[in-house]
Design a protein around this motif. Structure first.
Motif, PDB file in Angstrom:
ATOM      1  N   HIS A 120      52.055   0.631  30.768  1.00 14.38           N
ATOM      2  CA  HIS A 120      52.922   1.646  31.325  1.00 14.38           C
ATOM      3  C   HIS A 120      54.086   1.787  30.350  1.00 14.38           C
ATOM      4  CE1 HIS A 120      51.417   2.563  35.777  1.00 14.38           C
ATOM      5  NE2 HIS A 120      50.609   1.751  35.040  1.00 14.38           N
ATOM      6  N   VAL A 121      54.143   3.010  29.890  1.00 12.81           N
ATOM      7  CA  VAL A 121      54.990   3.436  28.534  1.00 12.81           C
ATOM      8  C   VAL A 121      55.926   4.678  28.938  1.00 12.81           C
ATOM      9  CG1 VAL A 121      55.310   3.809  26.048  1.00 12.81           C
ATOM     10  CG2 VAL A 121      53.569   2.379  26.997  1.00 12.81           C
ATOM     11  N   LEU A 122      57.458   4.211  28.599  1.00 13.42           N
ATOM     12  CA  LEU A 122      58.251   5.497  28.726  1.00 13.42           C
ATOM     13  C   LEU A 122      58.853   5.887  27.377  1.00 13.42           C
ATOM     14  CD1 LEU A 122      59.910   7.128  30.588  1.00 13.42           C
ATOM     15  CD2 LEU A 122      61.643   5.671  30.931  1.00 13.42           C
ATOM     16  N   GLU A 123      58.940   7.294  27.202  1.00 12.18           N
ATOM     17  CA  GLU A 123      60.032   7.473  25.919  1.00 12.18           C
ATOM     18  C   GLU A 123      60.993   8.095  26.619  1.00 12.18           C
ATOM     19  OE1 GLU A 123      60.512  10.034  21.748  1.00 12.18           O
ATOM     20  OE2 GLU A 123      58.603  10.249  22.924  1.00 12.18           O
ATOM     21  N   ILE A 124      62.241   7.590  26.076  1.00 10.93           N
ATOM     22  CA  ILE A 124      63.467   8.451  26.767  1.00 10.93           C
ATOM     23  C   ILE A 124      63.888   9.393  25.527  1.00 10.93           C
ATOM     24  CG2 ILE A 124      63.978   6.576  28.497  1.00 10.93           C
ATOM     25  CD1 ILE A 124      65.945   5.505  26.145  1.00 10.93           C
ATOM     26  N   GLY A 125      64.305  10.811  25.921  1.00 10.58           N
ATOM     27  CA  GLY A 125      64.661  11.430  24.719  1.00 10.58           C
ATOM     28  C   GLY A 125      63.545  11.957  24.094  1.00 10.58           C
ATOM     29  N   CYS A 126      62.430  12.267  24.720  1.00  7.24           N
ATOM     30  CA  CYS A 126      61.249  12.794  23.876  1.00  7.24           C
ATOM     31  C   CYS A 126      61.197  13.765  23.204  1.00  7.24           C
ATOM     32  CB  CYS A 126      60.063  12.730  24.771  1.00  7.24           C
ATOM     33  SG  CYS A 126      60.073  13.875  25.979  1.00  7.24           S
ATOM     34  N   GLY A 127      62.286  14.827  23.474  1.00  7.11           N
ATOM     35  CA  GLY A 127      62.236  16.016  22.616  1.00  7.11           C
ATOM     36  C   GLY A 127      60.951  16.762  22.850  1.00  7.11           C
ATOM     37  N   THR A 128      60.097  17.230  21.913  1.00  9.10           N
ATOM     38  CA  THR A 128      58.941  17.994  21.790  1.00  9.10           C
ATOM     39  C   THR A 128      57.596  17.086  21.927  1.00  9.10           C
ATOM     40  OG1 THR A 128      58.669  18.444  19.443  1.00  9.10           O
ATOM     41  CG2 THR A 128      59.949  19.956  20.581  1.00  9.10           C
ATOM     42  N   GLY A 129      58.137  15.981  22.344  1.00  6.79           N
ATOM     43  CA  GLY A 129      56.970  14.925  22.614  1.00  6.79           C
ATOM     44  C   GLY A 129      56.059  14.258  21.341  1.00  6.79           C
ATOM     45  N   ASN A 130      56.605  14.433  20.379  1.00  8.09           N
ATOM     46  CA  ASN A 130      55.730  13.989  19.100  1.00  8.09           C
ATOM     47  C   ASN A 130      55.466  12.214  19.352  1.00  8.09           C
ATOM     48  OD1 ASN A 130      55.700  16.161  17.633  1.00  8.09           O
ATOM     49  ND2 ASN A 130      57.745  15.952  16.986  1.00  8.09           N
ATOM     50  N   LEU A 131      56.326  11.613  19.495  1.00  8.81           N
ATOM     51  CA  LEU A 131      56.218  10.209  19.746  1.00  8.81           C
ATOM     52  C   LEU A 131      55.167   9.910  20.858  1.00  8.81           C
ATOM     53  CD1 LEU A 131      56.667   7.075  18.873  1.00  8.81           C
ATOM     54  CD2 LEU A 131      59.038   7.334  20.130  1.00  8.81           C
ATOM     55  N   THR A 132      55.698  10.424  21.972  1.00  9.53           N
ATOM     56  CA  THR A 132      54.668  10.138  22.995  1.00  9.53           C
ATOM     57  C   THR A 132      53.342  10.514  22.804  1.00  9.53           C
ATOM     58  OG1 THR A 132      56.698  10.659  24.485  1.00  9.53           O
ATOM     59  CG2 THR A 132      54.651  10.726  25.611  1.00  9.53           C
ATOM     60  N   GLU A 156      49.351   4.447  29.939  1.00  8.66           N
ATOM     61  CA  GLU A 156      49.807   5.577  30.798  1.00  8.66           C
ATOM     62  C   GLU A 156      51.224   5.697  30.139  1.00  8.66           C
ATOM     63  OE1 GLU A 156      48.470   7.218  33.273  1.00  8.66           O
ATOM     64  OE2 GLU A 156      46.734   6.142  32.977  1.00  8.66           O
ATOM     65  N   VAL A 157      51.704   6.830  29.796  1.00  9.54           N
ATOM     66  CA  VAL A 157      52.771   7.189  28.979  1.00  9.54           C
ATOM     67  C   VAL A 157      53.612   8.542  29.452  1.00  9.54           C
ATOM     68  CG1 VAL A 157      51.657   8.503  27.165  1.00  9.54           C
ATOM     69  CG2 VAL A 157      53.750   7.651  26.806  1.00  9.54           C
ATOM     70  N   ILE A 158      54.701   8.207  29.656  1.00  8.52           N
ATOM     71  CA  ILE A 158      55.697   9.419  30.262  1.00  8.52           C
ATOM     72  C   ILE A 158      56.667   9.769  29.090  1.00  8.52           C
ATOM     73  CG2 ILE A 158      57.480  10.225  31.930  1.00  8.52           C
ATOM     74  CD1 ILE A 158      56.232   8.170  33.808  1.00  8.52           C
ATOM     75  N   GLY A 159      56.870  10.828  28.817  1.00  6.91           N
ATOM     76  CA  GLY A 159      57.918  11.204  28.166  1.00  6.91           C
ATOM     77  C   GLY A 159      58.876  12.069  28.725  1.00  6.91           C
ATOM     78  N   CYS A 160      60.271  11.620  28.824  1.00  7.16           N
ATOM     79  CA  CYS A 160      61.249  12.263  29.569  1.00  7.16           C
ATOM     80  C   CYS A 160      62.457  12.666  28.578  1.00  7.16           C
ATOM     81  CB  CYS A 160      61.840  11.268  30.706  1.00  7.16           C
ATOM     82  SG  CYS A 160      62.764  10.187  30.103  1.00  7.16           S
ATOM     83  N   ASP A 161      63.097  13.988  29.125  1.00  7.91           N
ATOM     84  CA  ASP A 161      64.164  14.640  28.271  1.00  7.91           C
ATOM     85  C   ASP A 161      64.934  15.428  29.082  1.00  7.91           C
ATOM     86  OD1 ASP A 161      64.753  14.906  25.128  1.00  7.91           O
ATOM     87  OD2 ASP A 161      65.063  16.613  26.251  1.00  7.91           O
ATOM     88  N   PRO A 162      66.125  15.665  28.786  1.00  4.62           N
ATOM     89  CA  PRO A 162      66.834  16.509  29.536  1.00  4.62           C
ATOM     90  C   PRO A 162      66.594  18.151  29.084  1.00  4.62           C
ATOM     91  CG  PRO A 162      68.343  15.556  28.218  1.00  4.62           C
ATOM     92  CD  PRO A 162      67.119  14.885  28.042  1.00  4.62           C
ATOM     93  N   ARG A 196      52.331  12.408  30.830  1.00  2.54           N
ATOM     94  CA  ARG A 196      53.127  13.592  31.489  1.00  2.54           C
ATOM     95  C   ARG A 196      54.471  13.567  30.638  1.00  2.54           C
ATOM     96  NH1 ARG A 196      53.098   9.735  35.846  1.00  2.54           N
ATOM     97  NH2 ARG A 196      55.211   9.364  36.905  1.00  2.54           N
ATOM     98  N   PHE A 197      55.158  14.815  31.013  1.00  2.00           N
ATOM     99  CA  PHE A 197      56.594  14.895  30.474  1.00  2.00           C
ATOM    100  C   PHE A 197      57.374  15.467  31.689  1.00  2.00           C
ATOM    101  CE2 PHE A 197      53.638  15.509  26.831  1.00  2.00           C
ATOM    102  CZ  PHE A 197      54.383  14.753  25.879  1.00  2.00           C
ATOM    103  N   GLU A 198      58.536  14.833  31.670  1.00  2.00           N
ATOM    104  CA  GLU A 198      59.432  14.990  32.962  1.00  2.00           C
ATOM    105  C   GLU A 198      60.859  15.158  32.432  1.00  2.00           C
ATOM    106  OE1 GLU A 198      56.602  12.273  36.083  1.00  2.00           O
ATOM    107  OE2 GLU A 198      58.618  11.572  35.238  1.00  2.00           O
ATOM    108  N   ARG A 199      61.707  16.014  33.172  1.00  2.00           N
ATOM    109  CA  ARG A 199      62.945  16.318  32.979  1.00  2.00           C
ATOM    110  C   ARG A 199      64.030  14.973  33.317  1.00  2.00           C
ATOM    111  NH1 ARG A 199      67.518  20.462  34.228  1.00  2.00           N
ATOM    112  NH2 ARG A 199      68.802  20.443  32.194  1.00  2.00           N
ATOM    113  N   ALA A 200      64.425  14.316  32.754  1.00  2.00           N
ATOM    114  CA  ALA A 200      65.195  13.402  33.059  1.00  2.00           C
ATOM    115  C   ALA A 200      66.288  12.681  31.993  1.00  2.00           C
ATOM    116  CB  ALA A 200      64.344  12.031  33.529  1.00  2.00           C
ATOM    117  N   TYR A 201      67.268  12.368  32.347  1.00  2.00           N
ATOM    118  CA  TYR A 201      68.504  11.921  31.579  1.00  2.00           C
ATOM    119  C   TYR A 201      68.282  10.204  31.315  1.00  2.00           C
ATOM    120  CZ  TYR A 201      70.771  16.198  32.175  1.00  2.00           C
ATOM    121  OH  TYR A 201      71.231  17.664  32.303  1.00  2.00           O
ATOM    122  N   ALA A 202      68.549   9.766  30.045  1.00  2.00           N
ATOM    123  CA  ALA A 202      68.300   8.364  29.729  1.00  2.00           C
ATOM    124  C   ALA A 202      69.185   7.681  30.604  1.00  2.00           C
ATOM    125  CB  ALA A 202      68.694   7.882  28.296  1.00  2.00           C
ATOM    126  N   GLN A 203      70.246   8.262  31.178  1.00  2.00           N
ATOM    127  CA  GLN A 203      71.452   7.255  31.740  1.00  2.00           C
ATOM    128  C   GLN A 203      71.101   7.613  33.247  1.00  2.00           C
ATOM    129  OE1 GLN A 203      71.932   9.961  29.967  1.00  2.00           O
ATOM    130  NE2 GLN A 203      73.831  11.073  30.150  1.00  2.00           N
TER     131      GLN A 203
END
Length: 218
Positions: free
Chosen positions: A52-64, A75-81, A100-107
């Motif tokens: 299970h992998v999370l990218e924080i601050g994924c922006g437009t999702g390139n790394l995710t 299973e990978v989630i990209g999150c970004d505000p 999946r991509f979800e709205r979230a703040y790293a903090q």
């Protein structure tokens, strides 16, 4: 309010700096060579089946998206505000499952304790002020399982004026300069991580890129 955002309409700094620049963001990242940077970060993360992998601050999702293509079984989630960036990310992965991509703040991560095997971060940390960095480090530690790892790349490390004009400009920036020297390892060790610098190299567009591996002790 973070002084970096004093005159910004959001409580976060968009990936492209301003909403109006977002349509050109992916082109710029390709021109700046960040496809290779992402490949390198993913290789360092040593992803395995079922992670299970999370990218924080994924922006437009390139790394995710690249992580999912490289390791289809994760299973990978990209999150970004930034909701505008997330919409672009979602449009780029319409037929991929286990992403999946979800709205979230790293903090303020909305995930369970120990939920992830890996957390990835690319060019996000310098967007945060000192308090937000401290909170984000604590949140990353919390959502990683014991033995799990954060893999982070950002401008910083032992950047000097010899790294070029961009480096000299970065070194004058309050927020970017907050990544320099041993600032990132100190931040992550204070949160409880075992942290090591993995690689560093001069980069003509951001001065110097440095890669870190931070492990939550088992």
């Amino acid at each position: 309010m973070d002084s970096m955002l004093k005159h910004h309409p959001h409580d976060y700094l968009p990936a492209a700096g301003h909403d109006a620049l977002l349509p050109g963001y992916d082109l710029l990242t390709r021109l700046f060579g960040f496809n290779h940077v992402h490949e390198k970060l993913i290789a360092q993360a040593e992803l395995a089946d079922g992670y299970h992998v999370l990218e924080i601050g994924c922006g437009t999702g390139n790394l995710t998206i690249r992580a999912k293509h490289t390791h289809p079984s994760v299973e990978v989630i990209g999150c970004d505000p930034d909701p505008l960036a997330l919409k672009r990310a979602q449009r780029k992965a319409p037929h991929l499952s286990g992403i999946r991509f979800e709205r979230a703040y790293a903090q303020r991560l909305p995930y369970a304790d120990g939920e992830f095997d890996r957390v990835l971060s690319s060019m996000m940390l310098h967007h945060l002020d000192d308090d937000a960095k401290t909170a984000a480090a604590a949140e990353i530690y919390r959502v990683l399982r014991p033995g799990g790892r954060l893999h982070l790349v950002d401008m910083g490390g032992n950047m000097t004026a010899h790294d070029g004009l961009t480096a000299r400009l970065v070194m004058r920036s309050y927020h970017a300069a907050g990544n320099l020297g041993d600032a990132i390892p100190r931040l992550l060790r204070a949160a409880g991580f075992d942290c090591a610098e993995v690689a560093t190299h001069r980069h003509r567009f951001v001065g110097r890129l440095t890669y870190y591996r931070a492990t939550r002790p088992a």
